[in-house]
Design an enzyme around this catalytic site. Structure first.
Site, PDB file in Angstrom:
ATOM      1  N   TYR A 132       0.842  -1.199   0.000  1.00 47.00           N
ATOM      2  CA  TYR A 132       0.000   0.000   0.000  1.00 47.00           C
ATOM      3  C   TYR A 132       0.874   1.245   0.000  1.00 47.00           C
ATOM      4  O   TYR A 132       1.745   1.403   0.847  1.00 47.00           O
ATOM      5  CB  TYR A 132      -0.897  -0.026   1.234  1.00 47.00           C
ATOM      6  N   CYS A 133       0.658   2.138  -0.991  1.00 46.36           N
ATOM      7  CA  CYS A 133       1.366   3.415  -1.100  1.00 46.36           C
ATOM      8  C   CYS A 133       2.878   3.154  -1.208  1.00 46.36           C
ATOM      9  O   CYS A 133       3.309   2.407  -2.073  1.00 46.36           O
ATOM     10  CB  CYS A 133       1.004   4.320   0.071  1.00 46.36           C
ATOM     11  N   TYR A 134       3.689   3.738  -0.330  1.00 41.11           N
ATOM     12  CA  TYR A 134       5.131   3.486  -0.412  1.00 41.11           C
ATOM     13  C   TYR A 134       5.442   2.024  -0.114  1.00 41.11           C
ATOM     14  O   TYR A 134       6.478   1.503  -0.531  1.00 41.11           O
ATOM     15  CB  TYR A 134       5.890   4.398   0.550  1.00 41.11           C
TER      16      TYR A 134
END
Length: 380
Positions: free
Chosen positions: A167-169
């Site tokens: 998720y995301c980074y």
């Protein structure tokens, strides 16, 4: 009838549907003021509770156990009696956000929905870095911690492979890991709201390096980017978000359910964690300046790696209303990997709305679960 003649109102009865002479409103003209007083008292009490920290809502309540740790990284396995999917899921969080956003509250939890779907769910929490972690690099996370966490997840899950979900980074770390370790027991790769083309990221996220802010100037005495600076960068993306949040708070202060949700969300949005200094400098060089994913110019541990080396079934989840990782910055990732089975899923949600809220419960999470079930083995 003269103008001064008073006509007595006809009272509502059970038959005519109008007010009865004995109804509370008829005999208590102060009822509206009583309701206002009760609402005011609820607002006062909820405000007092909020300020004093009384009965503050708990987050991350789904029962879990520690099954592996290294440094500050901890691998959790969530308890379940409903493990019908053979391949476990390993959730990989960002380095700057608290992991409990994936398990916010009962009834509003991505983890909860995954467990209900029959998955064996693991979560890799990076912990809160301090001066001991300032030298942590992308190799620390992608060549050390992630391979060990995947191996442990696979071992516990029955040696049938792992769905790695970033998720995301955390998606950036997942891509680097999967590309650099194609022989590891990876069954599927899923990334969600993950930046790929950094030239299309907002200035608040891409303004470090390239003649902009010197990365070294962002570090504090611990050698890390402090949590306050991390939060400030997110605030710059939506400068009125805090004002809107406060306005919603005052408008719904008498609603205890809203107050619980407000406390849970703000405990996440206002509680970021430091970004390890060495990783931040690498991120600036490799992505903000070099746009390494798009330019196929990735070096990890002194070796060249390529997204085309990811050949397992692949899902890229894009939030169409994402202001943190805009759709243009992650669009086309499915064409960069080497998977024959690569899917791009665009969902009508924001960055956080993919995993939290009614839209996540009704659309986003079920859609992702559906893809993973199609690409996993389910026990008979």
């Amino acid at each position: 009838m003269s103008a001064s003649t008073l006509v007595k109102p006809i009272p509502k009865t059970a038959d005519n549907g109008e007010a009865s002479a004995t109804s509370p409103d008829a005999i208590n003209p102060f009822a509206p003021f009583t309701d206002m007083w009760e609402t005011g008292m609820r607002r006062w009490w909820n405000l007092t509770r909020h300020i004093m920290g009384i009965d503050r809502v708990e987050v991350g309540q789904t029962p879990r156990d520690v099954v592996w740790s290294s440094g500050k990284a901890v691998l959790y396995r969530y308890r379940s009696d409903n493990r019908t999917v053979r391949q476990p899921i390993l959730l990989v969080m960002s380095l700057v956000s608290r992991a409990f956003i994936l398990d916010l509250q009962p009834g509003n939890s991505c983890v909860e929905r995954l467990l209900e779907g029959g998955f064996d769910v693991f979560l890799l929490d990076w912990g809160v870095p301090d001066e001991e972690d300032a030298a942590n690099t992308l190799e620390t996370y992608c060549d050390e911690y992630l391979p060990q966490a995947v191996a442990r997840t696979n071992e516990i899950g029955g040696d049938e492979g792992v769905t790695v979900f970033g998720y995301c980074y955390g998606g950036v770390l997942t891509l680097l890991y999967a590309a650099g370790h194609p022989d590891d027991p990876i069954h599927n790769v899923v990334v969600m709201a993950t930046p790929v083309d950094f030239t299309k990221m907002p200035p608040a996220m891409s303004g470090v390096g390239n003649g902009g802010i010197d990365p070294q100037h962002l570090l504090d005495e611990t050698g890390n980017v402090p949590a306050e600076s991390v939060r400030a960068s997110f605030t710059l993306l939506t400068p009125t978000s805090d004002l809107n949040t406060v306005m919603d708070f005052w408008e719904h202060l008498d609603d205890e359910k809203f107050l619980g949700s407000y406390q849970a969300m703000t405990s996440w949005t206002r509680n970021h964690i430091p970004f390890p200094g060495a990783t931040m400098r690498q991120t600036t060089t490799m992505f903000s300046e070099g746009n390494g994913f798009v330019n196929d110019d990735l070096v990890l541990g002194g070796r060249r790696i390529h997204l085309s080396d990811i050949t397992v079934p692949f899902l890229n989840v894009i939030a169409e209303r994402d202001h943190i990782v805009p759709p243009d910055s992650t669009d086309g990732l499915d064409s960069l990997v080497g998977s024959e089975d690569a899917t791009e899923m665009r969902l009508p949600a924001g960055h956080v709305g993919l995993v939290v809220g009614s839209g996540a419960r009704k659309r986003s999470i079920p859609a992702m679960i559906g893809w993973m079930l199609e690409h996993s083995d389910v026990k008979a």
